[in-house]
Design a protein around this motif. Sequence first.
Motif, mmCIF file in Angstrom:
data_model
loop_
_atom_site.group_PDB
_atom_site.id
_atom_site.type_symbol
_atom_site.label_atom_id
_atom_site.label_comp_id
_atom_site.label_asym_id
_atom_site.label_seq_id
_atom_site.Cartn_x
_atom_site.Cartn_y
_atom_site.Cartn_z
ATOM 1 N N ALA A 81 0.834 -1.201 0.000
ATOM 2 C CA ALA A 81 0.000 0.000 0.000
ATOM 3 C C ALA A 81 0.874 1.259 0.000
ATOM 4 C CB ALA A 81 -0.920 -0.002 1.210
ATOM 5 N N TYR A 82 1.992 1.230 0.719
ATOM 6 C CA TYR A 82 2.891 2.384 0.758
ATOM 7 C C TYR A 82 3.554 2.604 -0.605
ATOM 8 C CZ TYR A 82 7.011 5.185 1.862
ATOM 9 O OH TYR A 82 7.984 6.149 1.859
ATOM 10 N N ILE A 83 4.061 1.516 -1.204
ATOM 11 C CA ILE A 83 4.747 1.619 -2.498
ATOM 12 C C ILE A 83 3.814 2.154 -3.572
ATOM 13 C CG2 ILE A 83 5.816 0.269 -4.351
ATOM 14 C CD1 ILE A 83 7.637 0.700 -1.936
ATOM 15 N N HIS A 84 2.544 1.749 -3.527
ATOM 16 C CA HIS A 84 1.575 2.164 -4.547
ATOM 17 C C HIS A 84 0.804 3.422 -4.129
ATOM 18 C CE1 HIS A 84 2.401 -1.960 -5.898
ATOM 19 N NE2 HIS A 84 2.005 -1.540 -7.083
ATOM 20 N N ARG A 85 1.284 4.095 -3.091
ATOM 21 C CA ARG A 85 0.732 5.370 -2.643
ATOM 22 C C ARG A 85 -0.750 5.286 -2.302
ATOM 23 N NH1 ARG A 85 3.643 9.964 -6.478
ATOM 24 N NH2 ARG A 85 5.800 9.302 -6.084
ATOM 25 N N ILE A 86 -1.125 4.164 -1.703
ATOM 26 C CA ILE A 86 -2.517 3.991 -1.286
ATOM 27 C C ILE A 86 -2.723 4.590 0.097
ATOM 28 C CG2 ILE A 86 -4.314 2.292 -0.770
ATOM 29 C CD1 ILE A 86 -2.909 0.414 -2.790
ATOM 30 N N THR A 87 -1.731 4.379 0.980
ATOM 31 C CA THR A 87 -1.795 4.923 2.336
ATOM 32 C C THR A 87 -0.399 4.948 2.947
ATOM 33 O OG1 THR A 87 -2.785 4.681 4.539
ATOM 34 C CG2 THR A 87 -2.240 2.669 3.370
ATOM 35 N N LEU A 88 -0.224 5.849 3.905
ATOM 36 C CA LEU A 88 1.014 5.888 4.693
ATOM 37 C C LEU A 88 0.824 5.199 6.036
ATOM 38 C CD1 LEU A 88 2.163 9.589 4.030
ATOM 39 C CD2 LEU A 88 2.929 7.499 2.891
ATOM 40 N N HIS A 89 -0.407 4.829 6.326
ATOM 41 C CA HIS A 89 -0.733 4.176 7.595
ATOM 42 C C HIS A 89 -0.214 2.740 7.589
ATOM 43 C CE1 HIS A 89 -2.973 3.228 11.208
ATOM 44 N NE2 HIS A 89 -3.657 2.276 10.578
ATOM 45 N N ASP A 90 0.364 2.293 8.709
ATOM 46 C CA ASP A 90 0.861 0.909 8.805
ATOM 47 C C ASP A 90 0.687 0.398 10.229
ATOM 48 O OD1 ASP A 90 2.053 -1.528 8.696
ATOM 49 O OD2 ASP A 90 4.047 -0.824 8.134
ATOM 50 N N PRO A 91 -0.451 -0.253 10.513
ATOM 51 C CA PRO A 91 -0.701 -0.752 11.875
ATOM 52 C C PRO A 91 0.151 -1.960 12.246
ATOM 53 C CG PRO A 91 -2.428 -1.482 10.390
ATOM 54 C CD PRO A 91 -1.561 -0.544 9.598
ATOM 55 N N SER A 92 0.860 -2.537 11.255
ATOM 56 C CA SER A 92 1.714 -3.694 11.558
ATOM 57 C C SER A 92 3.111 -3.284 12.022
ATOM 58 C CB SER A 92 1.848 -4.588 10.315
ATOM 59 O OG SER A 92 2.597 -3.921 9.297
ATOM 60 N N HIS A 93 3.432 -1.975 11.912
ATOM 61 C CA HIS A 93 4.780 -1.502 12.214
ATOM 62 C C HIS A 93 5.135 -1.763 13.683
ATOM 63 C CE1 HIS A 93 8.408 0.801 11.861
ATOM 64 N NE2 HIS A 93 8.022 1.693 12.764
ATOM 65 N N ARG A 94 6.241 -2.437 13.888
ATOM 66 C CA ARG A 94 6.819 -2.744 15.205
ATOM 67 C C ARG A 94 6.001 -3.736 16.040
ATOM 68 N NH1 ARG A 94 11.184 0.042 16.930
ATOM 69 N NH2 ARG A 94 11.875 1.785 15.639
ATOM 70 N N VAL A 95 4.942 -4.301 15.470
ATOM 71 C CA VAL A 95 4.153 -5.286 16.220
ATOM 72 C C VAL A 95 5.006 -6.516 16.533
ATOM 73 C CG1 VAL A 95 2.217 -6.911 16.078
ATOM 74 C CG2 VAL A 95 1.918 -4.518 15.402
ATOM 75 N N LYS A 96 5.762 -6.970 15.538
ATOM 76 C CA LYS A 96 6.617 -8.141 15.729
ATOM 77 C C LYS A 96 7.632 -7.895 16.846
ATOM 78 C CE LYS A 96 7.789 -10.078 11.899
ATOM 79 N NZ LYS A 96 8.494 -10.331 10.614
ATOM 80 N N LYS A 97 8.213 -6.695 16.862
ATOM 81 C CA LYS A 97 9.188 -6.339 17.897
ATOM 82 C C LYS A 97 8.504 -6.219 19.258
ATOM 83 C CE LYS A 97 12.813 -2.932 18.906
ATOM 84 N NZ LYS A 97 13.903 -3.914 18.909
ATOM 85 N N TYR A 98 7.312 -5.600 19.280
ATOM 86 C CA TYR A 98 6.571 -5.418 20.525
ATOM 87 C C TYR A 98 6.219 -6.761 21.165
ATOM 88 C CZ TYR A 98 2.773 -4.148 23.696
ATOM 89 O OH TYR A 98 1.963 -4.017 24.803
#
Length: 287
Positions: A81-98
């Motif tokens: 979605a980020y690469i195709h400019r659909i959204t900048l939102h990413d709820p998965s960011h840092r979940v794996k680390k958390y």
Amino acid sequence: MMKFEELAEAWLEDYQKSVKHNTYINAKQAIENHLYPHFAGIAIDEVKSIDVVDVIRNLDRTSTTLGFRCIGFLERMYTYAYIHRITLHDPSHRVKKYLNLRTKRYTRPFLILSDVHAYFDVSLREPCKPEIAIIFYTMILTVVRLNELVLAKVSDFDFEKGLWCIPAENTKMNREHIAILPSQLSFALQNYFARHGSDIAFPDFRDHSIPMKKHTVWDRNNKGGKGRVMLGVHSPHAFRNTFSTYANEEGWNRDYIEVALAHTTLDIRFIYNKALYLRQRKEMMQW
């Protein structure tokens, strides 16, 4: 605003171009079964990180591998979605680390020979079906991957030459591989193929028109058999590790071993060297 399932379908369509069909189907089923029930119908910008944490945490309690795979799919979907400019939102960011998620491997790296004999004794004794026994027998004597084995056709085997030609589409590396058939295995397979009469080399024992399912082998390996109790959780892949360990200890040429395992390497010598070492590997595999 794009809905979650619309993003998933768009990403899956793109993902399908770069992976084998079975890999695509497995990803699609995992998303539909484990992510859609929580996020379908929700706009992608409205999916919250805390909700993703709760979903992945619950999946991780059920199966570490499943939780790890699903967060991976989410990360890839939102990267798409980020690469195709659909959204900048990413709820998965840092979940794996958390959640401190890691791939947990409990399998033994290889089996000592006495364990191999004991493993076969407890895992393949009655009431083990002959269809399962011949698969284990073939895996350990050819050191092929399980996926390559269950997709085999009878026509892939040349018993006169003692060779098994595995088509590129059945291999991990998308490259044709020739496995060696030791004499005792060649004899057992000819009898087995004559008995079941199917074009599929290792058919399902209920329906000979379809291949044996991989999870059937895993069930016998870790649940149906007593190998799990005796050895701990053990992967069929450990037979390859066992072969490599003992072949190297015995002093067999490294090139023969790596070709037998259908490995690729970045070593410049292997990039130019396309030798199959059929004569030498026949001696090694018979050993």
